[in-house]
Design an enzyme around this catalytic site. Structure first.
Site, PDB file in Angstrom:
ATOM      1  N   GLU A  49       0.860  -1.184   0.000  1.00 48.02           N
ATOM      2  CA  GLU A  49       0.000   0.000   0.000  1.00 48.02           C
ATOM      3  C   GLU A  49       0.892   1.228   0.000  1.00 48.02           C
ATOM      4  O   GLU A  49       1.662   1.439   0.939  1.00 48.02           O
ATOM      5  CB  GLU A  49      -0.906   0.007   1.245  1.00 48.02           C
ATOM      6  CG  GLU A  49      -1.738   1.287   1.350  1.00 48.02           C
ATOM      7  CD  GLU A  49      -2.375   1.494   2.719  1.00 48.02           C
ATOM      8  OE1 GLU A  49      -2.765   0.506   3.376  1.00 48.02           O
ATOM      9  OE2 GLU A  49      -2.466   2.667   3.139  1.00 48.02           O
ATOM     10  N   ARG A  53       0.594  10.471   0.413  1.00 47.46           N
ATOM     11  CA  ARG A  53       0.944  11.544   1.366  1.00 47.46           C
ATOM     12  C   ARG A  53       2.135  12.354   0.913  1.00 47.46           C
ATOM     13  O   ARG A  53       2.588  13.237   1.639  1.00 47.46           O
ATOM     14  CB  ARG A  53       1.265  10.937   2.745  1.00 47.46           C
ATOM     15  CG  ARG A  53       0.081  10.275   3.376  1.00 47.46           C
ATOM     16  CD  ARG A  53       0.416   9.689   4.741  1.00 47.46           C
ATOM     17  NE  ARG A  53      -0.569   8.679   5.056  1.00 47.46           N
ATOM     18  CZ  ARG A  53      -0.496   7.835   6.064  1.00 47.46           C
ATOM     19  NH1 ARG A  53       0.523   7.879   6.893  1.00 47.46           N
ATOM     20  NH2 ARG A  53      -1.440   6.948   6.262  1.00 47.46           N
ATOM     21  N   LYS A 137     -10.819  -1.591   7.368  1.00 44.00           N
ATOM     22  CA  LYS A 137      -9.556  -1.378   8.073  1.00 44.00           C
ATOM     23  C   LYS A 137      -9.928  -0.888   9.474  1.00 44.00           C
ATOM     24  O   LYS A 137     -10.748   0.031   9.584  1.00 44.00           O
ATOM     25  CB  LYS A 137      -8.768  -0.316   7.296  1.00 44.00           C
ATOM     26  CG  LYS A 137      -7.692   0.440   8.056  1.00 44.00           C
ATOM     27  CD  LYS A 137      -6.945   1.386   7.120  1.00 44.00           C
ATOM     28  CE  LYS A 137      -6.057   2.359   7.876  1.00 44.00           C
ATOM     29  NZ  LYS A 137      -5.080   3.054   7.030  1.00 44.00           N
TER      30      LYS A 137
HETATM   31  C1  3PG Z   1      -1.046   4.565   8.361  1.00 45.14           C
HETATM   32  O1  3PG Z   1      -2.079   5.036   7.958  1.00 45.14           O
HETATM   33  O2  3PG Z   1      -0.025   5.243   8.562  1.00 45.14           O
HETATM   34  C2  3PG Z   1      -1.012   3.092   8.524  1.00 45.14           C
HETATM   35  O3  3PG Z   1      -2.201   2.607   8.972  1.00 45.14           O
HETATM   36  C3  3PG Z   1       0.174   2.550   9.227  1.00 45.14           C
HETATM   37  O4  3PG Z   1       0.218   2.894  10.555  1.00 45.14           O
HETATM   38  P1  3PG Z   1       1.590   2.647  11.345  1.00 45.14           P
HETATM   39  O5  3PG Z   1       2.582   3.643  10.822  1.00 45.14           O
HETATM   40  O6  3PG Z   1       1.244   2.868  12.796  1.00 45.14           O
HETATM   41  O7  3PG Z   1       2.009   1.232  11.058  1.00 45.14           O
END
Ligand code: 3PG
Length: 219
Positions: A49, A53, A137
């Protein structure tokens, strides 16, 4: 429409069953995308994924699609119908959102790209179920209640199955994967930003290999 929804759900469930862990990666430099995807594959993880960002995210997805065809690419941080439309054009296999607005759920019902919507409460879980989604999720998993919350939701909402993300790492992933309503977990721990920046692909392959050996999610 029902048939299209069923097809999206089947495709998404197959992706969530592909690996016990979905790496969530944030790519600052598109040049890192291909070696990163190859490092994950080398460690036995065939799904990724890429979060939307950074300005480099869409180019990173394009390069992974073109140059690493054996990894299944998804787009994360899909916050709006406009972003969903953007990722449709990138031809990703799935999209992930941290939450679930009515507008996003409506757009996802008409999109060819299956969406994994984020929920953090029973009411949000009921909202996505009402919209026809049975895969979600849990986000942010640890702050929202983690394993205890998922166990509590399994009683009244057994048809909803989860990929928890947010605060999950090599230390707590197995406890999530043992739950009957969890198909897989996701997290950024497999691809730490310092390892990406340093081009330390061997470290990422080692983290991926350890993650790929975790027990798979619910049957
Ligand atoms: C996110 O949106 O950053 C993910 O769900 C991952 O989260 P994490 O950085 O706590 O693993």
């Amino acid at each position: 429409m029902a048939q299209a929804g069923e097809d999206r759900r089947t495709r998404l469930e197959a992706i969530l069953r592909e690996s016990p862990v979905i790496p969530v990666v944030t790519i600052a430099d598109a040049a890192h995308a291909v070696p990163l995807a190859r490092a994950l594959l080398e460690g036995g993880i065939a799904v990724v994924e890429v979060t939307l960002r950074t300005p480099a995210a869409t180019e990173a997805i394009r390069r992974i699609r073109a140059e690493v065809p054996s990894i299944v690419p998804g787009a994360g941080t899909v916050l709006s119908p406009a972003r969903l439309e953007q990722v449709e054009k990138l031809d990703v296999a799935f999209a992930v959102s941290p939450g679930a607005t009515a507008r996003l759920l409506e757009a996802a019902r008409a999109s060819p790209v299956p969406l994994l919507p984020g929920v953090a409460t029973a009411s949000e879980a009921m909202t996505v179920l009402e919209s026809g989604f049975t895969l979600a999720k849990l986000f942010p998993a640890e702050p929202a209640g983690g394993v205890a919350l998922l166990k509590a939701l399994a009683g009244p909402l057994p048809e909803l199955r989860f990929c928890p993300m947010g605060g999950i790492d090599a230390g707590n992933a197995a406890a999530y994967l043992a739950l009957s309503n969890v198909l897989c977990v996701g997290g950024s721990w497999l691809a730490p930003s310092d390892a990406i920046a340093a081009g330390d692909w061997r470290r990422i392959t080692a983290l991926a290999r350890a993650a790929s050996e975790l027990r798979g999610g619910a049957g």
